[in-house]
Design a protein around this motif. Structure first.
Motif, short mmCIF file in Angstrom:
data_model
loop_
_atom_site.label_atom_id
_atom_site.label_comp_id
_atom_site.label_asym_id
_atom_site.label_seq_id
_atom_site.Cartn_x
_atom_site.Cartn_y
_atom_site.Cartn_z
N LYS A 17 48.13 68.19 65.42
CA LYS A 17 48.21 68.71 64.05
C LYS A 17 47.54 67.72 63.10
CE LYS A 17 50.63 72.36 65.19
NZ LYS A 17 52.08 72.46 64.93
N PRO A 18 47.02 68.21 61.97
CA PRO A 18 46.29 67.33 61.04
C PRO A 18 47.06 66.09 60.60
CG PRO A 18 45.99 69.63 60.43
CD PRO A 18 47.02 69.61 61.52
N THR A 19 48.36 66.24 60.33
CA THR A 19 49.13 65.11 59.80
C THR A 19 49.08 63.91 60.72
OG1 THR A 19 50.63 66.64 58.67
CG2 THR A 19 51.39 64.38 58.96
N LEU A 20 49.45 64.09 61.97
CA LEU A 20 49.48 62.98 62.91
C LEU A 20 48.10 62.56 63.37
CD1 LEU A 20 52.60 63.79 65.13
CD2 LEU A 20 52.43 62.35 63.10
N SER A 21 47.19 63.53 63.50
CA SER A 21 45.85 63.18 63.97
C SER A 21 45.11 62.32 62.95
CB SER A 21 45.05 64.45 64.28
OG SER A 21 44.93 65.28 63.15
N PHE A 22 45.31 62.57 61.66
CA PHE A 22 44.69 61.73 60.64
C PHE A 22 45.30 60.33 60.64
CE2 PHE A 22 42.72 65.51 59.04
CZ PHE A 22 41.63 65.07 58.30
N ILE A 46 46.87 59.85 44.65
CA ILE A 46 47.31 60.80 45.68
C ILE A 46 48.82 60.74 45.85
CG2 ILE A 46 47.24 61.30 48.16
CD1 ILE A 46 44.30 60.47 48.13
N VAL A 47 49.37 59.52 45.91
CA VAL A 47 50.81 59.35 46.09
C VAL A 47 51.58 59.98 44.93
CG1 VAL A 47 52.68 57.65 46.15
CG2 VAL A 47 50.63 57.29 47.51
N ILE A 48 51.12 59.74 43.71
CA ILE A 48 51.80 60.30 42.54
C ILE A 48 51.77 61.83 42.56
CG2 ILE A 48 51.74 60.50 40.02
CD1 ILE A 48 52.84 57.83 41.12
N LEU A 49 50.61 62.41 42.89
CA LEU A 49 50.52 63.87 42.97
C LEU A 49 51.46 64.44 44.03
CD1 LEU A 49 46.72 64.76 42.59
CD2 LEU A 49 48.57 65.13 40.95
N LEU A 50 51.52 63.79 45.19
CA LEU A 50 52.40 64.28 46.25
C LEU A 50 53.86 64.19 45.84
CD1 LEU A 50 50.69 62.82 49.46
CD2 LEU A 50 50.62 65.16 48.62
N ALA A 115 58.09 57.99 51.08
CA ALA A 115 57.74 59.28 50.48
C ALA A 115 56.64 59.97 51.28
CB ALA A 115 57.28 59.07 49.04
N SER A 116 55.70 59.20 51.78
CA SER A 116 54.59 59.80 52.52
C SER A 116 55.06 60.37 53.86
CB SER A 116 53.49 58.75 52.74
OG SER A 116 54.04 57.56 53.25
N THR A 117 55.99 59.68 54.52
CA THR A 117 56.51 60.20 55.78
C THR A 117 57.29 61.48 55.55
OG1 THR A 117 56.69 57.94 56.64
CG2 THR A 117 57.92 59.65 57.80
N LEU A 118 58.08 61.53 54.48
CA LEU A 118 58.81 62.75 54.14
C LEU A 118 57.84 63.89 53.85
CD1 LEU A 118 61.33 64.36 53.39
CD2 LEU A 118 61.24 63.33 51.11
N ALA A 119 56.80 63.60 53.09
CA ALA A 119 55.81 64.64 52.77
C ALA A 119 55.12 65.14 54.04
CB ALA A 119 54.77 64.09 51.79
N PHE A 231 48.23 70.11 48.37
CA PHE A 231 49.20 69.28 49.09
C PHE A 231 48.71 68.82 50.46
CE2 PHE A 231 53.08 69.02 51.83
CZ PHE A 231 53.60 67.87 51.27
N LYS A 232 48.32 69.73 51.32
CA LYS A 232 47.96 69.37 52.70
C LYS A 232 46.67 68.55 52.76
CE LYS A 232 50.43 73.20 54.83
NZ LYS A 232 50.36 74.43 55.66
#
Length: 353
Positions: A17-22, A46-50, A115-119, A231-232
């Motif tokens: 999946k994109p999340t882990l592959s990136f 990017i972090v603030i937007l997420l 926050a990034s891991t949760l997102a 988001f993605k």
């Protein structure tokens, strides 16, 4: 054997999946010595937007949420953060080469939330069609603040205790207050300062702003037209950055005890089980969804990469950043993200998705 095959199939599927592959792609670029980089201002944007997106979504869900269904998971989140710090402090104190103050700072970062891991986990569940409560983002501050406050208060109390043992002959001390009442006063002021600093941190501020706007305003249109479509895509870039950052942080662990490597590799899994267990209790008490249990486990498994490090640097300056940042970002974060399929599989086994 069948269980192991099922876990392996789930993990392999999620790695594509994109999340882990990136994330893995970023680690590969850093390992190969690539000069590719994303400017720091872009990363912060990017972090603030997420975080605004997560906060807005949580706020809009809180408007319609039953109070009990929100309070029980929030209490579970706070208890998870405190339990992780208490357990981590004890575990690290038993390992060779780990000072008490460094152990508390490390446990604090692992108890706080990425926050990034949760997102990333939310995006993965969305992609798999796994439902979860929209107010999940509102649980972030409960676990994050509970863990950071617990770690710093324990750290400062330890420093005051050490100082009281080094009291001079006239009864004064080198640090802190000598009497129980003075120590209590200092700790109370300390807790207030930590709360203020944490709430003012960029990550928590953006999340709480989004939460407040989601509850009090009507941001549904801008949420659907702007934040949701981006988001993605933004998350994939963030994962790339985090992969490169994680690999570069690994070099910092060479400066500290090997105990941090052991802790960084195993703690996310133990902490995730704590979060999963408390989420399971919330599931039986309030009907908390299987997806919600997964995300609570992910928050518990994660370690703070935004609000935690500056809080620790300010509140526990004696602690070694190479130890707590290296262990959390270099090892804890990749392990936490790669463990997301494990919590999905476990939730499906225990609850059914």
């Amino acid at each position: 054997m069948q269980i192991m095959m099922d876990i392996g199939t789930t993990v392999l599927d999620q790695l594509q999946k994109p999340t882990l592959s990136f994330l893995l792609g970023g680690m590969m670029l850093a390992a190969l010595g690539s000069k590719f980089e994303v400017p720091q201002p872009v990363y912060k944007f990017i972090v603030i937007l997420l975080l605004l997106k997560v906060g807005l979504g949580a706020g809009m869900s809180v408007r319609d949420a039953d109070l009990l269904s929100l309070v029980i998971p929030a209490l579970a989140a706070a208890l998870t953060g405190i339990a992780i710090v208490a357990l981590g402090t004890r575990a690290l104190a038993r390992l060779n080469g780990v000072s008490k103050i460094d152990g508390m700072a490390t446990a604090g970062l692992f108890g706080a939330v990425s926050a990034s891991t949760l997102a990333a986990a939310m995006a993965m569940l969305d992609a798999d069609g796994i439902a979860f409560e929209g107010f999940i983002g509102a649980l972030y501050p409960f676990m994050d603040i509970a863990a950071l406050v617990t770690a710093v208060v324990l750290g400062r109390m330890s420093a005051q205790h050490t100082a009281s043992q080094n009291a001079t002959s006239d009864g004064t001390v080198t640090m802190g207050g000598g009497t129980g009442g003075a120590a209590f006063h200092v700790n109370r002021e300390l807790v207030r300062g930590i709360l203020v600093d944490t709430l003012r941190s960029p990550a928590i501020s953006a999340l709480l702003l989004g939460l407040a706007l989601g509850v009090l305003a009507k941001p549904d249109v801008v949420y659907q037209s702007f934040y949701e479509p981006l988001f993605k895509g933004l998350l994939s870039i963030l994962m790339l950055i985090m992969g490169m950052e994680a690999w570069s942080r690994l070099s910092e662990l060479r400066k500290v005890a090997h105990a941090y490597v052991l802790y960084g590799l195993t703690a996310p899994l133990v902490h995730g089980l704590i979060g999963f267990g408390l989420g399971l209790i919330a599931h039986h008490l309030t009907g908390f969804s299987a997806g919600g249990v997964v995300l609570l486990a992910v928050m518990a498994a994660s370690s703070s990469d935004i609000s935690g490090p500056p809080t620790m640097r300010a509140a526990l300056p004696e602690a070694n950043p190479s130890a707590y940042v290296g262990a959390s970002t270099g090892l804890g974060t990749p392990v936490a993200i790669l463990s997301i399929p494990l919590w999905v599989w476990l939730a499906n086994l225990v609850i059914g998705i």
